[in-house]
Write an enzyme that holds these catalytic residues in place. Structure first.
Site, short mmCIF file in Angstrom:
data_model
loop_
_atom_site.label_atom_id
_atom_site.label_comp_id
_atom_site.label_asym_id
_atom_site.label_seq_id
_atom_site.Cartn_x
_atom_site.Cartn_y
_atom_site.Cartn_z
N GLY A 70 18.10 34.68 20.13
CA GLY A 70 17.32 33.51 20.53
C GLY A 70 17.66 33.00 21.92
O GLY A 70 16.78 32.55 22.65
N THR A 71 18.93 33.09 22.30
CA THR A 71 19.33 32.61 23.63
C THR A 71 18.63 33.41 24.73
O THR A 71 18.08 32.83 25.67
CB THR A 71 20.85 32.70 23.80
OG1 THR A 71 21.47 31.74 22.93
CG2 THR A 71 21.26 32.43 25.23
N GLN A 177 15.02 27.92 14.44
CA GLN A 177 15.36 27.30 13.16
C GLN A 177 14.15 27.18 12.23
O GLN A 177 14.31 27.04 11.01
CB GLN A 177 15.93 25.90 13.40
CG GLN A 177 17.26 25.88 14.12
CD GLN A 177 18.40 26.45 13.30
OE1 GLN A 177 18.35 26.51 12.07
NE2 GLN A 177 19.46 26.87 13.97
N SER A 197 15.02 34.42 16.23
CA SER A 197 16.36 35.01 16.11
C SER A 197 16.51 35.66 14.74
O SER A 197 16.17 35.07 13.72
CB SER A 197 17.44 33.95 16.30
OG SER A 197 18.73 34.49 16.10
N HIS A 199 19.33 36.57 13.05
CA HIS A 199 20.40 36.16 12.13
C HIS A 199 20.20 34.77 11.53
O HIS A 199 21.02 34.32 10.73
CB HIS A 199 21.77 36.25 12.82
CG HIS A 199 22.07 35.18 13.81
ND1 HIS A 199 22.91 34.13 13.54
CD2 HIS A 199 21.68 35.00 15.09
CE1 HIS A 199 23.01 33.35 14.60
NE2 HIS A 199 22.27 33.86 15.55
N THR A 235 17.77 50.35 26.58
CA THR A 235 17.47 51.06 25.33
C THR A 235 17.59 50.10 24.15
O THR A 235 18.59 49.42 23.98
CB THR A 235 18.44 52.25 25.14
OG1 THR A 235 18.29 53.14 26.24
CG2 THR A 235 18.15 52.98 23.84
N CYS A 327 33.60 20.26 21.46
CA CYS A 327 35.00 20.16 21.83
C CYS A 327 35.22 20.97 23.10
O CYS A 327 34.93 22.16 23.15
CB CYS A 327 35.88 20.70 20.70
SG CYS A 327 37.64 20.46 21.00
#
Length: 385
Positions: A70-71, A177, A197, A199, A235, A327
């Site tokens: 997705g990125t 999402q 995406s 995954h 590829t 963080c």
């Protein structure tokens, strides 16, 4: 007992996808650009997966370009449009975009582009009237996330897309999402570019796709052999793309049953946690991703109590959820999403996300609600005294 409730972060690869990947690794390992039998066998597998992914969003197969995830799909959409212009122009995004959209926008700004960031209301929704007002003569792209990953809010994509189309501006949405959880029909939806995406829908990590409406040309991010219809050289990773295809096909088949089931579980969780002191739901409770529940700790201070505190406590109980704050170098910073929605600095460090999936049961939801109630009860006294 272990209960995984972080399906928005990643989903377990489903057995059918693993079986397909194993078959391709042993029997279809050729280079799909090669003309001989081994290459053409791989090319057939690749095109089958392209059709399966396209069917998930009711798009033509030739509109699907496979990426590493997705990125990359988001970056290809934004930078692919931007690099087609010799001089800086104007783009519009929202204040609640994933970093895979907001960071490329920052980069464009450093190159002299104008970037308008639309505000959102307390539920995280973009106001279509504000989008209309933000349009300029040199606006070339609008990118608005379909379903927000941290707070679950679903944007009015159809209405926003119509505004873009009537203005002759390209419209992109990050649907990572939403795809496989909400029905998406690109024959009717006024969207020019859409990111997916693998995954997030029980396919393997490492692959995704960008839908590019036929007739639109993007400047590639990668130069090379011209694979993926000259939009993404390199590829193709045929085994994981094949797994992505299987996951997409099964997600489409299961969506009419799975989505209502997830909504029922999600609403049950919200109901059971409604009276927990100091725990506030975030996002739009109605216009919401079906699998997504999110909350904010009213008394979070970012030190003794934060979203990460709750994540650690639940992890000790064998439950996996996630926090919204970031963080950096050991220091907690407020969630930019909650901050954009008007939450205080302390509260914006107290976001938690519970996301459900195909392996989540009613008893899982009941158990997690009970454990979270107990955790909040233990933490409540020192915070309120």
């Amino acid at each position: 007992m272990q209960i995984y409730l972080d399906y928005s972060a990643t989903t377990p690869t489903r057995p059918e996808a693993i079986e397909m990947m194993q078959a391709v690794l042993t029997q279809g390992w050729g280079n799909p650009s090669s003309l001989h039998e081994w290459g053409q066998r791989a090319a057939t597998i690749l095109e089958q997966a392209r059709m399966q992914v396209a069917s998930l969003i009711n798009a033509p197969a030739e509109s699907i370009v496979f990426t590493s995830g997705g990125t990359e799909a988001n970056n290809l959409a934004i930078m692919g449009v931007a690099r087609s212009y010799a001089k800086p122009q104007h783009i519009i995004i929202s204040n609640v975009e994933h970093s895979a959209v907001s960071e490329p926008a920052k980069l464009l700004e450093s190159w002299g582009w104008q970037v308008t960031r639309l505000s959102v209301d307390a539920k995280g929704r973009v106001n279509p009237i504000e989008l209309k007002a933000a349009l300029q003569d040199n606006t070339v792209l609008i990118s608005i996330i379909y379903g927000q990953s941290e707070v679950g809010t679903v944007q009015p994509i159809e209405e926003l897309g119509k505004i873009a189309r009537s203005a002759g501006v390209l419209f992109h949405t990050d649907a990572v999402q939403a795809a496989g959880r909400l029905p998406i029909n690109l024959q009717n939806l006024p969207v020019d570019l859409l990111s997916l995406s693998s995954h997030k829908i029980y396919g393997p990590q490492g692959t995704g796709a960008l839908y590019i409406r036929p007739g639109i040309e993007l400047v590639p991010l990668l130069c090379g052999g011209g694979q993926e219809m000259r939009s993404r050289s390199g590829t193709q990773a045929v085994p994981i793309i094949a797994g992505f295809g299987i996951a997409a096909e099964l997600a489409a088949q299961e969506l009419p049953i799975e989505t209502p089931r997830l909504i029922e579980l999600r609403d049950r969780l919200f109901s059971q946690l409604a009276d927990v002191n100091g725990l506030m739901p975030t996002g739009d409770l109605m216009q919401r991703l079906p699998h997504h529940a999110s909350f904010c700790l009213e008394y979070a201070d970012g030190e003794k109590l934060s979203g990460k505190t709750i994540v650690r406590q639940l992890n000790l109980a064998g439950i996996g959820i996630s926090a919204g704050s970031a963080c950096h170098s050991g220091k907690l910073s407020p969630s930019p999403i909650l901050s954009a929605m008007g939450y205080s600095r302390g509260a914006a460090m107290g976001g938690i996300r519970i996301t459900l999936g195909r392996y989540t049961t009613m008893s899982d939801v009941d158990w997690v609600a009970m454990v979270l109630q107990q955790v909040m009860s233990r933490l409540e006294s020192p915070i309120l005294v």
